[in-house]
Write an enzyme that holds these catalytic residues in place. Structure first.
Site, PDB file in Angstrom:
ATOM      1  N   SER A 144       0.515  21.958 -24.080  1.00 44.89           N
ATOM      2  CA  SER A 144       0.148  23.401 -24.049  1.00 44.89           C
ATOM      3  C   SER A 144      -1.427  23.535 -24.156  1.00 44.89           C
ATOM      4  CB  SER A 144       0.992  24.216 -25.146  1.00 44.89           C
ATOM      5  OG  SER A 144       0.183  25.367 -25.019  1.00 44.89           O
ATOM      6  N   TYR A 157       0.740  26.051 -34.498  1.00 46.79           N
ATOM      7  CA  TYR A 157       1.467  25.757 -33.258  1.00 46.79           C
ATOM      8  C   TYR A 157       0.439  24.944 -32.460  1.00 46.79           C
ATOM      9  CZ  TYR A 157       3.439  26.069 -28.659  1.00 46.79           C
ATOM     10  OH  TYR A 157       3.742  25.531 -27.103  1.00 46.79           O
TER      11      TYR A 157
END
Length: 251
Positions: A144, A157
């Protein structure tokens, strides 16, 4: 083995109910992929995902996989490779967590880290070893852009994805020249069930767009893929913003 167009004949999706994983599987089945393994927690959702791919003409099988149970990975993933060569492994599992809640609940934060990083290290090493033993194959890892630089709004995250990204790059270097190709995919904000209800970020993308980028990256033997591609430039700039300035940005 892959065909002349670089399409894998067999695919293992770790995270068998992942929207990006299934979008990628559908796209590849629409080309020439014929055998698909969906690895995930055995559930009606996993069976529905398998049924959907079978309707497209693929031979689809399911296998139990839980990122939070690494002691079971060797046995369960070994069952897949024991059935024959796998041309491509797509590591597509992960959880977003809830930043505000997780800051107040360290155990919840640890669950994010264990799912996104520890579970991926275990599964990634096991699959990499199997691919190396068969002498060919691709390991595609969904990272990501959040892992490029930790942001106040989702640093738990983001840090887990940063670890996954670094691990995958190092694994790719370790496997260079063995016949195994590792590709790291860095999507931006993806419109999916996982992000439903969140404020959409600029340059948001879709599972289908990520799947297209994965297919293109496989054909080009890319090592890193950004989705959309313009994020490469954006994140390169953000990476060099002084920290005192970065922490004041509305990110």
């Amino acid at each position: 083995m892959k065909d002349a167009f670089g399409t894998p004949q067999s695919l293992l999706v770790l995270g068998g109910t992942s929207e990006i994983g299934l979008a990628t599987a559908r796209r590849l089945v629409g080309r020439r992929t014929r055998t698909v393994w969906l690895a995930g927690r055995l559930s009606p959702a996993l069976e529905r995902a398998a049924s959907g791919l079978r309707e497209l003409g693929a031979d689809v099988r399911t296998v139990a996989f839980d990122a939070l149970d690494p002691e079971s990975h060797e046995e369960n993933l070994g069952k897949v490779f024991a059935e024959g060569d796998i041309d491509m492994v797509l590591l597509a599992f992960g959880i977003l967590g809830d930043q505000a809640r997780d800051e107040d609940d360290p155990l919840a934060a640890v669950r994010v880290a264990q799912t996104n990083y520890t579970g991926a290290v275990s599964a990634g090493l096991i699959c990499a070893r199997a691919l190396q033993s068969q002498g060919h194959g691709s390991l595609v890892v969904l990272s990501s852009v959040a892992g490029e630089r930790a942001r106040r709004s989702n640093f738990i995250y983001g840090s887990s994805k940063a670890g996954l990204d670094a691990f995958s790059q190092g694994l790719g270097d370790a496997l260079y020249g063995t016949g195994v190709h590792v590709m790291v995919v860095r999507p931006g904000f993806v419109r999916s069930k996982m992000t439903a209800g969140l404020e959409e970020a600029p340059m948001a993308t879709t599972p289908e767009a990520v799947a297209e980028a994965v297919e293109t990256g496989l054909r080009r033997r890319s090592e890193t893929v950004w989705v959309p591609g313009a994020l490469r430039v954006v994140m390169s700039a953000l990476r060099h913003v002084p920290r005192q300035v970065f922490r004041r940005l509305p990110l």
